[in-house]
Design a protein around this motif. Sequence first.
Motif, short mmCIF file in Angstrom:
data_model
loop_
_atom_site.label_atom_id
_atom_site.label_comp_id
_atom_site.label_asym_id
_atom_site.label_seq_id
_atom_site.Cartn_x
_atom_site.Cartn_y
_atom_site.Cartn_z
N ASP A 1 49.61 53.53 34.73
CA ASP A 1 48.38 54.23 34.33
C ASP A 1 47.20 53.27 34.45
OD1 ASP A 1 47.30 56.11 31.34
OD2 ASP A 1 46.27 55.54 33.21
N TRP A 2 46.34 53.52 35.44
CA TRP A 2 45.20 52.63 35.71
C TRP A 2 43.90 53.19 35.13
CZ3 TRP A 2 45.41 47.93 38.30
CH2 TRP A 2 46.67 47.60 38.83
N SER A 3 44.01 54.31 34.39
CA SER A 3 42.78 55.03 34.02
C SER A 3 41.86 54.22 33.11
CB SER A 3 43.16 56.36 33.34
OG SER A 3 44.02 56.11 32.23
N ASN A 4 42.43 53.27 32.37
CA ASN A 4 41.58 52.44 31.49
C ASN A 4 41.61 50.98 31.89
OD1 ASN A 4 40.63 54.50 29.60
ND2 ASN A 4 42.80 54.69 29.05
N VAL A 5 41.86 50.73 33.16
CA VAL A 5 41.88 49.37 33.68
C VAL A 5 40.63 49.15 34.54
CG1 VAL A 5 43.13 47.65 35.06
CG2 VAL A 5 44.41 49.35 33.72
N HIS A 6 39.94 48.07 34.31
CA HIS A 6 38.75 47.69 35.09
C HIS A 6 39.11 46.50 35.97
CE1 HIS A 6 35.49 49.94 32.85
NE2 HIS A 6 36.55 50.12 32.08
N VAL A 7 38.89 46.65 37.28
CA VAL A 7 39.22 45.60 38.24
C VAL A 7 37.95 44.88 38.68
CG1 VAL A 7 40.27 45.10 40.48
CG2 VAL A 7 41.24 46.89 39.03
N TRP A 8 37.88 43.60 38.40
CA TRP A 8 36.75 42.73 38.75
C TRP A 8 37.22 41.70 39.76
CZ3 TRP A 8 32.02 43.52 36.18
CH2 TRP A 8 32.08 44.36 35.06
N LEU A 9 36.26 40.94 40.30
CA LEU A 9 36.58 39.80 41.16
C LEU A 9 36.08 38.53 40.49
CD1 LEU A 9 35.64 40.99 44.76
CD2 LEU A 9 37.94 40.52 43.89
N LEU B 1 45.73 47.23 26.70
CA LEU B 1 45.69 48.68 26.45
C LEU B 1 46.23 49.00 25.07
CD1 LEU B 1 46.86 50.05 29.94
CD2 LEU B 1 44.52 49.95 29.02
N ALA B 2 47.28 48.29 24.67
CA ALA B 2 47.87 48.54 23.34
C ALA B 2 46.91 48.14 22.22
CB ALA B 2 49.19 47.78 23.21
N GLU B 3 46.21 47.01 22.43
CA GLU B 3 45.35 46.49 21.36
C GLU B 3 43.95 47.10 21.35
OE1 GLU B 3 47.50 42.06 21.39
OE2 GLU B 3 45.37 42.26 21.91
N ARG B 4 43.41 47.40 22.58
CA ARG B 4 41.99 47.82 22.61
C ARG B 4 41.77 49.10 23.41
NH1 ARG B 4 42.57 42.66 22.54
NH2 ARG B 4 42.98 42.57 24.76
N GLY B 5 42.82 49.58 24.06
CA GLY B 5 42.68 50.82 24.83
C GLY B 5 41.99 50.64 26.17
N VAL B 6 41.69 49.39 26.52
CA VAL B 6 41.03 49.10 27.81
C VAL B 6 41.46 47.72 28.26
CG1 VAL B 6 38.95 48.13 26.73
CG2 VAL B 6 38.81 49.11 29.04
N ALA B 7 41.54 47.54 29.59
CA ALA B 7 41.93 46.23 30.13
C ALA B 7 40.95 45.84 31.23
CB ALA B 7 43.34 46.29 30.69
N HIS B 8 40.50 44.60 31.17
CA HIS B 8 39.60 44.06 32.20
C HIS B 8 40.33 42.90 32.89
CE1 HIS B 8 35.96 46.26 31.04
NE2 HIS B 8 36.40 46.13 29.81
N ILE B 9 40.57 43.06 34.19
CA ILE B 9 41.24 42.00 34.95
C ILE B 9 40.33 41.51 36.07
CG2 ILE B 9 43.51 42.97 34.39
CD1 ILE B 9 43.74 43.92 37.30
N ALA B 10 40.33 40.19 36.28
CA ALA B 10 39.58 39.59 37.38
C ALA B 10 40.58 39.04 38.38
CB ALA B 10 38.67 38.47 36.88
N LEU B 11 40.45 39.48 39.64
CA LEU B 11 41.38 39.08 40.69
C LEU B 11 40.73 38.05 41.60
CD1 LEU B 11 42.87 42.59 41.55
CD2 LEU B 11 43.75 40.87 39.94
N SER B 12 41.56 37.26 42.24
CA SER B 12 41.04 36.23 43.13
C SER B 12 41.22 36.66 44.58
CB SER B 12 41.76 34.90 42.90
OG SER B 12 43.10 35.01 43.28
N GLY B 13 40.64 35.88 45.47
CA GLY B 13 40.70 36.23 46.89
C GLY B 13 41.62 35.30 47.63
N GLY B 14 41.28 35.03 48.89
CA GLY B 14 42.15 34.21 49.72
C GLY B 14 43.34 35.02 50.21
N HIS B 15 44.36 34.32 50.66
CA HIS B 15 45.55 34.99 51.22
C HIS B 15 46.70 35.09 50.22
CE1 HIS B 15 43.32 33.29 54.69
NE2 HIS B 15 43.60 34.46 55.21
#
Length: 233
Positions: free
Chosen positions: A58-66, A29-43
């Motif tokens: 603040d999640w407004s500029n965070v993108h949650v992927w799998l 967010l500091a460097e590009r104003g947007v964050a893309h995170i990929a999360l894993s599954g399982g337990h």
Amino acid sequence: MIRVTVAGDENAAARTTAERIADGIQQALAERGVAHIALSGGHTPAETYRLLPRFVRDWSNVHVWLGDERCVPLDDPESNWNLVTRTLLSQPLDPPPHTHPVPGVDGDPQQAAAAYERELRATVPGDPPRLDVALQGLGEDGHTASLFPEDPALEERERWVVAVHGAKAPFDRVTFTLPVLRAARKIVVLAEGAGKAWAIGAMQSGPNPRVPASLLAEGTDVELIADHGSAPS
Ligand code: 6PG
């Protein structure tokens, strides 16, 4: 290179992992104003996802992927998106993040993989697309995401998302390929419990297609977060 962090127990490992994800988000967010995170599954990552809102306000500029998904309906308890929804997205994140479940994931796996790749290419800059954080799990056999030992998907260098028939039920899955995972600015592998000790040792013994997680670190750095149960003796 793989750097190992040994946390005292599963709760400490979850907290440390949440802190790493939050660090990656804040830096993006500091460097590009947007964050893309990929999360894993399982337990394993459930507690990490429950804790995450304590570290990210603040999640407004965070993108949650799998990083990978099982080919089941999104309301199926086996769905990785269902895990992320139950543990993270069901919390009062205001404003909420941008969410990217795999489209049509309970339909044809090949079509779902192609649709996810189109969405990834259209949304995340870079070729391969550069995520800010890739949180990876570790299977007892050394798999990560849905990249299983000696699977041809390990050789994929053109496509960023593929469908696989994996070695862990539910067997039909969609997964990011190694070029995407390796391109992430921060790669964190979370592995807890004695059942993961062999895989942790194996992933540190050099790149090996029989241990897919060992291939994550080729050309980049990976932090492996373990607890005393999983840490190599
Ligand atoms: C999945 C995963 C997979 C998982 C490992 C560890 O869809 O199953 O993303 O890579 O992270 O199998 O799973 P556990 O946390 O349940 O041990």
